[in-house]
Design an enzyme around this catalytic site. Structure first.
Site, PDB file in Angstrom:
ATOM      1  N   LEU A 138       0.871  -1.187   0.000  1.00 46.38           N
ATOM      2  CA  LEU A 138       0.000   0.000   0.000  1.00 46.38           C
ATOM      3  C   LEU A 138       0.902   1.229   0.000  1.00 46.38           C
ATOM      4  O   LEU A 138       1.899   1.248   0.711  1.00 46.38           O
ATOM      5  CB  LEU A 138      -0.871  -0.047   1.253  1.00 46.38           C
ATOM      6  CG  LEU A 138      -1.625   1.204   1.732  1.00 46.38           C
ATOM      7  CD1 LEU A 138      -2.824   0.777   2.598  1.00 46.38           C
ATOM      8  CD2 LEU A 138      -0.762   2.179   2.532  1.00 46.38           C
ATOM      9  N   ASP A 159       0.228   5.683  -1.299  1.00 44.59           N
ATOM     10  CA  ASP A 159      -0.557   6.905  -1.056  1.00 44.59           C
ATOM     11  C   ASP A 159      -2.065   6.707  -0.890  1.00 44.59           C
ATOM     12  O   ASP A 159      -2.685   5.950  -1.643  1.00 44.59           O
ATOM     13  CB  ASP A 159      -0.429   7.879  -2.239  1.00 44.59           C
ATOM     14  CG  ASP A 159       0.973   8.022  -2.755  1.00 44.59           C
ATOM     15  OD1 ASP A 159       1.890   7.492  -2.137  1.00 44.59           O
ATOM     16  OD2 ASP A 159       1.125   8.665  -3.798  1.00 44.59           O
TER      17      ASP A 159
HETATM   18  C1  FRU Z   1       4.052   9.014  -4.154  1.00 47.77           C
HETATM   19  C2  FRU Z   1       3.974   8.445  -5.564  1.00 47.77           C
HETATM   20  C3  FRU Z   1       3.131   9.324  -6.453  1.00 47.77           C
HETATM   21  C4  FRU Z   1       2.664   8.361  -7.502  1.00 47.77           C
HETATM   22  C5  FRU Z   1       2.432   7.104  -6.704  1.00 47.77           C
HETATM   23  C6  FRU Z   1       2.695   5.830  -7.426  1.00 47.77           C
HETATM   24  O1  FRU Z   1       4.346   8.040  -3.210  1.00 47.77           O
HETATM   25  O2  FRU Z   1       5.259   8.272  -6.093  1.00 47.77           O
HETATM   26  O3  FRU Z   1       3.811  10.452  -6.966  1.00 47.77           O
HETATM   27  O4  FRU Z   1       1.515   8.784  -8.145  1.00 47.77           O
HETATM   28  O5  FRU Z   1       3.298   7.194  -5.589  1.00 47.77           O
HETATM   29  O6  FRU Z   1       2.328   4.746  -6.647  1.00 47.77           O
END
Ligand code: FRU
Length: 488
Positions: free
Chosen positions: A45, A47
């Protein structure tokens, strides 16, 4: 274990039920599974995404790679709740199954307009030569929970002057129009937030960057932008990558913080703001997302983890969790973060203690493994104070206050397992106040500490032994304390 590109881009739909069952069994053997935090059933998991309130429920999505504890091809996983406490598993919401998101449904936001929940996300794609092309995409969820992706992206590729690190659309309604903030890296490797405008959520016009002051040590890429206004202040949140540590600041691999000032002027992009400030003082906090709920509260959920580092539970086929929801309150130009009131619903048996400490240690017997704790201390005659948690068998988590240094510190030097020792095992910040209130939530493998009604927060994973559950208060000098403890 090294993951090959092929393994990272294997989809959930491509593995057999038996293979997935095995992964579930591996996770079931894991110590450190959380009791009251949102965590993945398998895999990784990261964001929080699409945090919103729609038709009487909070909706929360998160970045998910189902097949292992690595950053592979991402999905949006969906949970929903009436009370921010009991979360219903809604399953996968968005799959990387179209041309415009073939290599991952990356982060984004949610916005309720009329009768629908609009979802905005970055479609991550790669050409045969592995060149990244990001698309800002759109999907709509209806009242029955059906989600339909738009056929074409809203924004294709990045504008000139920006690299392919161009993602994480946050769409807000602002003075009768829609604004989309996007995290970016300029071709000369500086982190920036750009924005687009739209009248109808479909046609978007590029406006340029939010004109943030050019300060040094700003990092090369700003991920996951967010913006809100409260009490006359504009607060721009983002997660910069590439900042160097400065003293006790910016000690994690990547940071997450905000600029606060006069509201952004979206006709010019101008933003007069104060210095960048980290949101959280702990070891594990990144990519938070906010929303305003039906009660008018500004709520925040973050990733209780970080990119670019391993997790202790990797060996069991899963990694990371989300933070508890917090309410954000701007008061006297300070951003307070408070655990939402609904969390009181977690409270089970209660114990209350009142006492004095004078150059001594007081140990509590029989504390449970997971609890909420509230502790108030008088400071006028106190030189040093330490709260030790998860104490026993050579381990302890120590949160301390040192009046001569005017410092708070979280010390995980002896707090059990870690895989990120290279980033140090203490975090600290300046602290000057007349009294000290510590309010914390201890889950099986995380600790969220709110200081003086959310003036500071320390958020961290902790991986301690099963039988290390002692609780101790130690003072140098005198203090009177009041302690409430609720088992969870
Ligand atoms: C931040 C990130 C975002 C991207 C996502 C990919 O943790 O790198 O910029 O959209 O995670 O999982």
């Amino acid at each position: 274990m090294e993951w090959t590109r092929e393994e990272r881009y294997r989809r959930l739909e491509d593995v057999t039920q038996e293979a997935y069952q095995k992964l579930l069994e591996q996770v079931a053997k894991s110590p450190y599974r959380q009791k009251f935090h949102i965590q993945p059933k398998t895999g990784l998991l990261n964001d929080p995404n699409g945090f919103s309130y729609y038709k009487g429920r909070y909706h929360l999505f998160y970045q998910w790679f189902p097949l292992g504890p690595v950053h592979g091809v991402k999905y949006w996983y969906h949970v929903s709740s009436e009370d921010l406490l009991n979360w219903k598993d809604e399953g996968v919401a968005l799959k990387p199954d179209s041309f415009y998101d073939s290599h991952g449904v990356f982060s984004g936001s949610g916005l309720v307009v009329e009768d629908e929940l609009h979802l905005f996300y970055t479609g991550n794609t790669r050409t045969a030569d592995w060149i990244r092309i990001p698309y800002q995409c759109h999907a709509v969820m209806d009242q029955s929970g059906n989600i339909k992706k738009a056929k074409f992206p809203l924004i294709s590729d990045s504008p000139s002057g920006f690299t392919d690190n161009f993602r994480d659309p946050k769409v807000i309604e602002y003075q009768g129009q829609y604004i989309c903030l996007i995290g970016s890296e300029t071709t000369d490797n500086r982190g920036k937030i750009v924005y687009y405008k739209s009248e109808n959520l479909v046609d978007w016009e590029y406006q340029g960057t939010i004109d943030t002051a050019d300060y040094s040590n700003a990092g090369y890429m700003w991920e996951c932008p967010d913006y809100f206004e409260q009490n006359g202040q504009g607060v721009l949140l983002f997660s910069p990558q590439g900042m160097s540590a400065e003293g006790e600041k910016y000690r994690n691999i990547f940071q997450s913080g905000y600029l606060m000032g006069n509201p952004i002027d979206f006709s010019t992009g101008q933003f007069h703001h104060n210095k960048f400030k980290e949101l959280d003082r702990g070891f594990d906090f990144y990519a938070p997302q906010t929303m305003q709920d039906h009660l008018g509260r500004r709520l925040l959920v973050g990733w209780l983890g970080l990119p670019g580092v391993d997790c202790v539970t990797d060996a069991y086929g899963w990694a990371h969790c989300l933070t508890l929801p917090r309410e954000l309150v701007v008061e006297k130009s300070h951003l307070y973060q408070r655990p939402v009131k609904e969390l009181e619903g977690l409270r089970k048996s209660h114990r209350h203690f009142v006492g004095d400490l004078n150059d001594e240690t007081f140990s509590f017997s029989e504390t449970s493994r997971t609890y909420e704790l509230q502790l108030s201390l008088t400071l006028d005659e106190l030189e040093y104070f330490a709260l030790a948690l998860r104490e026993g068998d050579g381990e302890k988590v120590v949160f301390s206050y040192d009046s001569s240094k005017a410092r708070l510190q979280l010390d995980l030097s002896n707090a059990g397992e870690t895989v990120t020792a290279e980033y140090g095992r203490t975090r600290s910040c300046e602290f000057q106040a007349d009294s000290l209130d510590i309010h914390l939530f201890l889950d099986e493998s995380s600790l969220e500490i709110f200081i003086n009604d959310g003036f500071e927060v320390f958020t961290s994973r902790i991986f301690s032994k099963k039988d290390a559950n002692g609780l101790q208060l130690t003072s140098k000098g005198k203090t009177s304390y009041e302690l409430d403890l609720w088992e969870i």
